[in-house]
Design a protein around this motif. Structure first.
Motif, PDB file in Angstrom:
ATOM      1  N   LEU A  65       0.827  -1.209   0.000  1.00 53.90           N
ATOM      2  CA  LEU A  65       0.000   0.000   0.000  1.00 53.90           C
ATOM      3  C   LEU A  65       0.860   1.257   0.000  1.00 53.90           C
ATOM      4  O   LEU A  65       0.599   2.195  -0.774  1.00 53.90           O
ATOM      5  CB  LEU A  65      -0.967   0.001   1.185  1.00 53.90           C
ATOM      6  CG  LEU A  65      -1.911   1.196   1.278  1.00 53.90           C
ATOM      7  CD1 LEU A  65      -2.771   1.307   0.017  1.00 53.90           C
ATOM      8  CD2 LEU A  65      -2.786   1.084   2.522  1.00 53.90           C
ATOM      9  N   GLU A  66       1.893   1.292   0.827  1.00 55.03           N
ATOM     10  CA  GLU A  66       2.757   2.463   0.895  1.00 55.03           C
ATOM     11  C   GLU A  66       3.498   2.670  -0.432  1.00 55.03           C
ATOM     12  O   GLU A  66       3.639   3.793  -0.905  1.00 55.03           O
ATOM     13  CB  GLU A  66       3.768   2.322   2.043  1.00 55.03           C
ATOM     14  CG  GLU A  66       3.133   2.400   3.422  1.00 55.03           C
ATOM     15  CD  GLU A  66       2.385   1.136   3.842  1.00 55.03           C
ATOM     16  OE1 GLU A  66       2.648   0.045   3.277  1.00 55.03           O
ATOM     17  OE2 GLU A  66       1.519   1.248   4.723  1.00 55.03           O
ATOM     18  N   ILE A  67       3.954   1.587  -1.023  1.00 55.18           N
ATOM     19  CA  ILE A  67       4.645   1.681  -2.308  1.00 55.18           C
ATOM     20  C   ILE A  67       3.677   2.161  -3.388  1.00 55.18           C
ATOM     21  O   ILE A  67       4.018   3.023  -4.203  1.00 55.18           O
ATOM     22  CB  ILE A  67       5.295   0.336  -2.679  1.00 55.18           C
ATOM     23  CG1 ILE A  67       6.463   0.072  -1.728  1.00 55.18           C
ATOM     24  CG2 ILE A  67       5.739   0.312  -4.135  1.00 55.18           C
ATOM     25  CD1 ILE A  67       7.051  -1.308  -1.806  1.00 55.18           C
ATOM     26  N   ALA A  68       2.465   1.639  -3.382  1.00 55.75           N
ATOM     27  CA  ALA A  68       1.456   2.063  -4.359  1.00 55.75           C
ATOM     28  C   ALA A  68       1.146   3.551  -4.207  1.00 55.75           C
ATOM     29  O   ALA A  68       1.046   4.275  -5.203  1.00 55.75           O
ATOM     30  CB  ALA A  68       0.192   1.235  -4.195  1.00 55.75           C
ATOM     31  N   LYS A  69       1.019   4.020  -2.981  1.00 56.58           N
ATOM     32  CA  LYS A  69       0.771   5.441  -2.750  1.00 56.58           C
ATOM     33  C   LYS A  69       1.933   6.287  -3.271  1.00 56.58           C
ATOM     34  O   LYS A  69       1.728   7.348  -3.854  1.00 56.58           O
ATOM     35  CB  LYS A  69       0.547   5.710  -1.263  1.00 56.58           C
ATOM     36  CG  LYS A  69      -0.800   5.221  -0.769  1.00 56.58           C
ATOM     37  CD  LYS A  69      -0.975   5.484   0.717  1.00 56.58           C
ATOM     38  CE  LYS A  69      -2.315   5.009   1.223  1.00 56.58           C
ATOM     39  NZ  LYS A  69      -2.473   5.205   2.678  1.00 56.58           N
ATOM     40  N   GLY A  70       3.151   5.812  -3.062  1.00 56.32           N
ATOM     41  CA  GLY A  70       4.318   6.527  -3.581  1.00 56.32           C
ATOM     42  C   GLY A  70       4.311   6.591  -5.101  1.00 56.32           C
ATOM     43  O   GLY A  70       4.632   7.630  -5.695  1.00 56.32           O
ATOM     44  N   LEU A  71       3.922   5.492  -5.746  1.00 56.84           N
ATOM     45  CA  LEU A  71       3.841   5.476  -7.212  1.00 56.84           C
ATOM     46  C   LEU A  71       2.782   6.452  -7.705  1.00 56.84           C
ATOM     47  O   LEU A  71       2.965   7.111  -8.734  1.00 56.84           O
ATOM     48  CB  LEU A  71       3.539   4.063  -7.708  1.00 56.84           C
ATOM     49  CG  LEU A  71       4.634   3.032  -7.478  1.00 56.84           C
ATOM     50  CD1 LEU A  71       4.115   1.621  -7.781  1.00 56.84           C
ATOM     51  CD2 LEU A  71       5.859   3.346  -8.327  1.00 56.84           C
ATOM     52  N   SER A  72       1.672   6.567  -6.979  1.00 63.55           N
ATOM     53  CA  SER A  72       0.619   7.494  -7.395  1.00 63.55           C
ATOM     54  C   SER A  72       1.047   8.946  -7.212  1.00 63.55           C
ATOM     55  O   SER A  72       0.600   9.823  -7.945  1.00 63.55           O
ATOM     56  CB  SER A  72      -0.678   7.217  -6.639  1.00 63.55           C
ATOM     57  OG  SER A  72      -0.571   7.587  -5.291  1.00 63.55           O
ATOM     58  N   GLU A  73       1.917   9.197  -6.254  1.00 62.66           N
ATOM     59  CA  GLU A  73       2.434  10.560  -6.073  1.00 62.66           C
ATOM     60  C   GLU A  73       3.414  10.931  -7.177  1.00 62.66           C
ATOM     61  O   GLU A  73       3.498  12.093  -7.570  1.00 62.66           O
ATOM     62  CB  GLU A  73       3.100  10.691  -4.706  1.00 62.66           C
ATOM     63  CG  GLU A  73       2.112  10.628  -3.552  1.00 62.66           C
ATOM     64  CD  GLU A  73       2.784  10.541  -2.197  1.00 62.66           C
ATOM     65  OE1 GLU A  73       4.033  10.579  -2.121  1.00 62.66           O
ATOM     66  OE2 GLU A  73       2.044  10.423  -1.195  1.00 62.66           O
ATOM     67  N   GLU A  74       4.130   9.946  -7.706  1.00 64.46           N
ATOM     68  CA  GLU A  74       5.091  10.183  -8.774  1.00 64.46           C
ATOM     69  C   GLU A  74       4.428  10.330 -10.141  1.00 64.46           C
ATOM     70  O   GLU A  74       4.963  10.999 -11.017  1.00 64.46           O
ATOM     71  CB  GLU A  74       6.089   9.022  -8.856  1.00 64.46           C
ATOM     72  CG  GLU A  74       6.982   8.874  -7.658  1.00 64.46           C
ATOM     73  CD  GLU A  74       7.788   7.584  -7.693  1.00 64.46           C
ATOM     74  OE1 GLU A  74       7.804   6.900  -8.736  1.00 64.46           O
ATOM     75  OE2 GLU A  74       8.393   7.257  -6.654  1.00 64.46           O
ATOM     76  N   ASN A  75       3.302   9.665 -10.326  1.00 66.70           N
ATOM     77  CA  ASN A  75       2.656   9.631 -11.634  1.00 66.70           C
ATOM     78  C   ASN A  75       1.164   9.929 -11.470  1.00 66.70           C
ATOM     79  O   ASN A  75       0.443   9.134 -10.876  1.00 66.70           O
ATOM     80  CB  ASN A  75       2.854   8.249 -12.280  1.00 66.70           C
ATOM     81  CG  ASN A  75       2.335   8.183 -13.691  1.00 66.70           C
ATOM     82  OD1 ASN A  75       1.530   9.002 -14.128  1.00 66.70           O
ATOM     83  ND2 ASN A  75       2.787   7.184 -14.415  1.00 66.70           N
ATOM     84  N   PRO A  76       0.684  11.052 -12.001  1.00 69.08           N
ATOM     85  CA  PRO A  76      -0.729  11.399 -11.834  1.00 69.08           C
ATOM     86  C   PRO A  76      -1.697  10.438 -12.533  1.00 69.08           C
ATOM     87  O   PRO A  76      -2.884  10.455 -12.256  1.00 69.08           O
ATOM     88  CB  PRO A  76      -0.830  12.806 -12.426  1.00 69.08           C
ATOM     89  CG  PRO A  76       0.346  12.943 -13.301  1.00 69.08           C
ATOM     90  CD  PRO A  76       1.415  12.063 -12.734  1.00 69.08           C
TER      91      PRO A  76
END
Length: 82
Positions: A65-76
């Motif tokens: 979940l934390e990694i997924a949230k980080g990916l969403s912050e990097e890519n809109p």
């Protein structure tokens, strides 16, 4: 005279179509960053429609979940559903 099928250029512009790609994940902290990067790169290069990737976390017990949230912050174009 036979009826002709409309050509793609005569149809609604493809920019009005959005495709959501839902990736269900469970404990994928190791594979997720590379997989989402590869998918996003492919879609940006070859896919002619507006798109977004939705990472659907299924109660992972690792850091998915934390990694997924980080990916969403990097890519809109990447979103997370938990």
């Amino acid at each position: 005279m036979a009826r002709q099928e409309p050509r793609r250029l005569e149809a609604l512009p493809f920019s009005q179509v959005r495709v959501d790609i839902v990736i269900p994940v469970y404990n994928e902290e190791m594979a997720l960053p590379k997989s989402i990067a590869t998918l996003s790169e492919y879609l940006s290069t070859y896919f002619p429609y507006d798109w977004r990737v939705i990472i659907a976390n299924n109660a992972s017990t690792d850091n998915t979940l934390e990694i997924a949230k980080g990916l969403s912050e990097e890519n809109p174009r990447v979103q997370v559903l938990h």
